[in-house]
Design an enzyme around this catalytic site. Structure first.
Site, short mmCIF file in Angstrom:
data_model
loop_
_atom_site.label_atom_id
_atom_site.label_comp_id
_atom_site.label_asym_id
_atom_site.label_seq_id
_atom_site.Cartn_x
_atom_site.Cartn_y
_atom_site.Cartn_z
N TYR A 193 -4.33 2.23 15.92
CA TYR A 193 -3.06 2.13 16.65
C TYR A 193 -3.22 1.83 18.13
O TYR A 193 -2.43 1.12 18.72
CB TYR A 193 -2.24 3.43 16.49
CG TYR A 193 -1.71 3.63 15.10
CD1 TYR A 193 -2.51 4.12 14.08
CD2 TYR A 193 -0.40 3.29 14.78
CE1 TYR A 193 -2.03 4.27 12.79
CE2 TYR A 193 0.10 3.44 13.49
CZ TYR A 193 -0.72 3.93 12.50
OH TYR A 193 -0.24 4.07 11.23
N ARG A 235 0.86 -1.19 0.00
CA ARG A 235 0.00 0.00 0.00
C ARG A 235 0.89 1.23 0.00
O ARG A 235 1.70 1.42 0.91
CB ARG A 235 -0.91 0.00 1.23
CG ARG A 235 -1.70 1.29 1.40
CD ARG A 235 -2.69 1.21 2.57
NE ARG A 235 -3.43 2.45 2.73
CZ ARG A 235 -3.25 3.34 3.71
NH1 ARG A 235 -2.36 3.12 4.67
NH2 ARG A 235 -3.96 4.45 3.76
N ASN A 254 -7.69 2.15 10.02
CA ASN A 254 -6.36 2.43 10.57
C ASN A 254 -6.51 2.51 12.08
O ASN A 254 -7.28 3.33 12.59
CB ASN A 254 -5.81 3.78 10.06
CG ASN A 254 -5.43 3.74 8.59
OD1 ASN A 254 -5.64 2.74 7.90
ND2 ASN A 254 -4.87 4.83 8.11
N HIS A 310 -2.82 11.06 0.66
CA HIS A 310 -2.31 10.89 2.02
C HIS A 310 -1.72 12.24 2.46
O HIS A 310 -0.51 12.38 2.66
CB HIS A 310 -1.28 9.76 2.07
CG HIS A 310 -1.03 9.19 3.44
ND1 HIS A 310 -1.17 7.85 3.74
CD2 HIS A 310 -0.64 9.78 4.60
CE1 HIS A 310 -0.86 7.64 5.03
NE2 HIS A 310 -0.54 8.80 5.57
N GLU A 326 -7.32 8.67 6.33
CA GLU A 326 -7.66 9.29 7.61
C GLU A 326 -8.19 10.72 7.49
O GLU A 326 -7.53 11.70 7.87
CB GLU A 326 -6.42 9.29 8.53
CG GLU A 326 -5.91 7.90 8.79
CD GLU A 326 -4.79 7.85 9.83
OE1 GLU A 326 -4.34 8.92 10.27
OE2 GLU A 326 -4.39 6.75 10.20
N GLU A 331 -3.82 0.15 8.36
CA GLU A 331 -2.65 0.58 9.14
C GLU A 331 -2.78 0.10 10.57
O GLU A 331 -3.88 0.13 11.14
CB GLU A 331 -2.51 2.12 9.19
CG GLU A 331 -1.98 2.74 7.92
CD GLU A 331 -1.79 4.25 8.04
OE1 GLU A 331 -1.56 4.76 9.15
OE2 GLU A 331 -1.87 4.91 6.98
C1 GBH Z 1 -1.08 7.42 10.87
O1 GBH Z 1 -2.07 8.15 11.53
C2 GBH Z 1 -0.75 8.06 9.55
O2 GBH Z 1 -1.60 7.59 8.54
C3 GBH Z 1 0.68 7.88 9.14
O3 GBH Z 1 0.98 8.71 8.06
C4 GBH Z 1 1.58 8.12 10.32
O4 GBH Z 1 2.93 8.01 9.97
C5 GBH Z 1 1.22 7.12 11.40
O5 GBH Z 1 -0.07 7.35 11.79
C6 GBH Z 1 2.05 7.22 12.66
O6 GBH Z 1 1.78 8.37 13.38
O7 GBH Z 1 -4.88 12.30 18.37
O8 GBH Z 1 -4.36 12.14 20.64
O9 GBH Z 1 -4.20 10.25 19.30
C7 GBH Z 1 -2.44 7.64 12.80
C8 GBH Z 1 -3.36 8.53 13.54
C9 GBH Z 1 -3.13 10.68 14.46
C10 GBH Z 1 -2.75 8.79 15.80
C11 GBH Z 1 -2.46 11.56 15.45
C12 GBH Z 1 -2.11 9.68 16.83
C13 GBH Z 1 -1.84 11.90 17.70
C14 GBH Z 1 -2.38 12.14 19.04
N1 GBH Z 1 -2.64 9.35 14.49
N2 GBH Z 1 -2.57 11.03 16.78
S1 GBH Z 1 -4.05 11.69 19.35
#
Ligand code: GBH
Length: 489
Positions: A331, A99, A329, A144, A189, A396
């Site tokens: 995390y 991707r 996506n 993106h 996103e 993701e």
């Molecule tokens: C991804 O977004 C992106 O698609 C990618 O480009 C990036 O490199 C990767 O994350 C790693 O960061 O909002 O309080 O959770 C993931 C979404 C958005 C999660 C910003 C974390 C920061 C603080 N991210 N967020 S919070």
């Protein structure tokens, strides 16, 4: 590093796995494994071969202090020149999917489609052909986060005309690449795009609060649905691909499990994040709770209109059903309880307090990323119930550290999150068809710069050749792909 060192690392990694997986589930045949990247984070060559200026080029050059280490993506991993090595790394994983995203300003320097840049189109042709020649399937993200600066000068995603520009851009991509690309992600996103307009979290680095935030979301939903319908009308019969939009979401869990008021707060938080984009697409229109709460908040401050724009009946119908699968996506997870939070990452319109105060949650070097695999399991079941069990690809999921090669914490993360995925598949009958790790390469981590590493492959940014070194997690992930099990060897 020699092949023996690699093997040694994997053996150590597997022996030190902290979680015991009670049941040995396997991934179903045909399960789509892959790894993900994004153009601005890896390509470099920011002004080469006719590429135009994007909002990221503008931000990092005009306000270098906005990036933690003052760095930028001018060269990044130099993937523009080294894409064959990247494809070889996917091949070496035995992954079937790569991707990656397309840089709009390579295709059309200003974003306008009557002024195409043939060299940019040729680059993606070379990349796509290289991917296919290695028996890998491309999954292409159209957007993106690197909007052409010219379109930003017109207001960017806060201007609804952007939906028309995006549709034309999508048409050029389908026409040029759709004969070979069968998996499309329109937008990565959309909620993060909105944060670039509301709270200076990304380019274009604006502070337009909720007004910019909801407007940018509204336009992206319209843009996505226009691209989807264009595909149906002009390309689908012939090209037979699939399209979705990657929606990112934390899982919000009630802080005090049984408290109804906290459960409601967690549910609201989920609807204001994931539901903001998933509800219009999979059920029709914004989540009712979002409509109610945002409208009420606006009334309370005496505003005569709502910052959450309204779709017409026709738009609701166009957006509803505009995805062939669910692209998620994910995390990490948060706790939510009822109350007003000053934390800018929590939407104040939804009145929840977000926290990560559970000591059992392992941390990482970024404050927001905790290791909570049970959160993914719960989120997958939540999506199944809420949206009638759509086919779902995790587009993701990834872990951050300081860049070490022997990245045991990343292996632990991948293993436990894949275990949660297997539980959702086998115990809850969730229709999950793929898992794409973020990310293949250590890269430019937006405003965090180069100090935060999500890759399964390390890149030496001090060496102009940008040599790549697979980490222990790369070998671990390969063993999962090969055996379809988490502890197979
Ligand atoms: C991804 O977004 C992106 O698609 C990618 O480009 C990036 O490199 C990767 O994350 C790693 O960061 O909002 O309080 O959770 C993931 C979404 C958005 C999660 C910003 C974390 C920061 C603080 N991210 N967020 S919070």
């Amino acid at each position: 590093m020699s092949i023996y060192t690699h093997k040694f690392l994997v053996v150590i990694a597997i022996l030190t796995m902290t979680s015991d997986l009670s049941i040995e589930y396997s991934f179903p045949d045909g399960f789509m494994f892959g790894a993900s990247t994004a153009a601005y984070q890896i390509e470099g060559a920011w002004n080469e071969d006719g590429k135009g200026e994007s909002i990221w080029d503008r931000l990092v050059h005009s306000r270098p202090e906005s990036v933690a280490d003052g760095s930028n993506g001018d060269i990044a991993c130099d993937s523009y020149h080294k894409y064959k090595e990247d494809v070889a790394l996917i091949k070496g994983l035995n992954a079937k999917f790569y991707r990656f995203s397309i840089s709009w300003t390579r295709i059309a320097p200003t974003g306008e489609m009557h002024k195409l840049n043939p060299k940019g189109i040729e680059y993606y042709n070379r990349l796509i052909n290289e991917v296919l020649a290695n028996n890998i399937e491309p999954m292409v993200t159209m957007y993106h986060w690197d909007l052409p600066q010219y379109l930003q000068d017109l207001g960017g995603w806060t201007n609804s005309i952007m939906a028309n520009y995006f549709e034309e851009y999508a048409k050029v991509l389908f026409s040029n690449f759709g004969d070979r690309v069968k998996w499309w992600i329109t937008i990565n996103e959309p909620m993060q795009t909105c944060r670039g307009y509301s709270m200076q979290m990304y380019a274009p680095y604006l502070k337009l609060d909720k007004t910019g935030y909801y407007l940018a979301g509204h336009t992206q939903l319209l843009a996505h649905s226009k691209a989807y319908h264009l595909y149906n009308e002009m390309f689908r019969d012939k090209q037979k691909g699939k399209i979705s939009i990657s929606i990112n979401a934390n899982m919000y869990l009630s802080k005090n499990g049984s408290s109804k008021i906290d459960q409601d707060a967690a549910e609201r938080a989920n609807q204001f994040e994931l539901g903001w984009f998933a509800h219009p697409i999979f059920k029709g229109d914004y989540p009712p709770v979002m409509r109610q709460w945002v409208d009420r908040k606006n009334k309370e401050i005496g505003r005569a209109w709502s910052t959450l724009p309204k779709f017409t009946e026709e738009e609701i119908k166009l957006i509803h059903g505009s995805a062939d699968f669910f692209a998620l996506n994910h995390y990490t997870s948060w706790h939510a309880s009822h109350g007003k939070d000053l934390n800018p990452y929590c939407n104040s319109d939804a009145e929840y307090i977000g926290s990560f105060d559970d000591e059992t949650w392992m941390g990482s070097i970024l404050f927001w990323l905790k290791v909570v695999p049970e959160g993914l399991h719960k989120l997958l079941v939540w999506i199944k119930n809420e949206y009638n069990n759509p086919p779902l690809i995790i587009t993701e999921n990834g872990f951050v550290d300081d860049g070490r090669i022997n990245d045991l914490d990343r292996i632990h993360y991948i293993k436990t999150y894949l275990n949660a995925t297997l539980q959702a598949i086998h115990e809850d009958k969730c229709n999950i068809i793929g898992y794409i790790y973020w990310t293949l390469l250590d890269n430019f981590e937006w405003l965090d710069g180069y100090g935060y590493h999500f890759g399964i492959v390390s890149v030496d940014f001090n060496d102009s050749k940008r040599p790549r070194t697979p980490k222990a997690s790369y070998h671990f992930f390969k063993s999962v792909i090969d055996t379809k099990k988490l502890d197979g060897q």
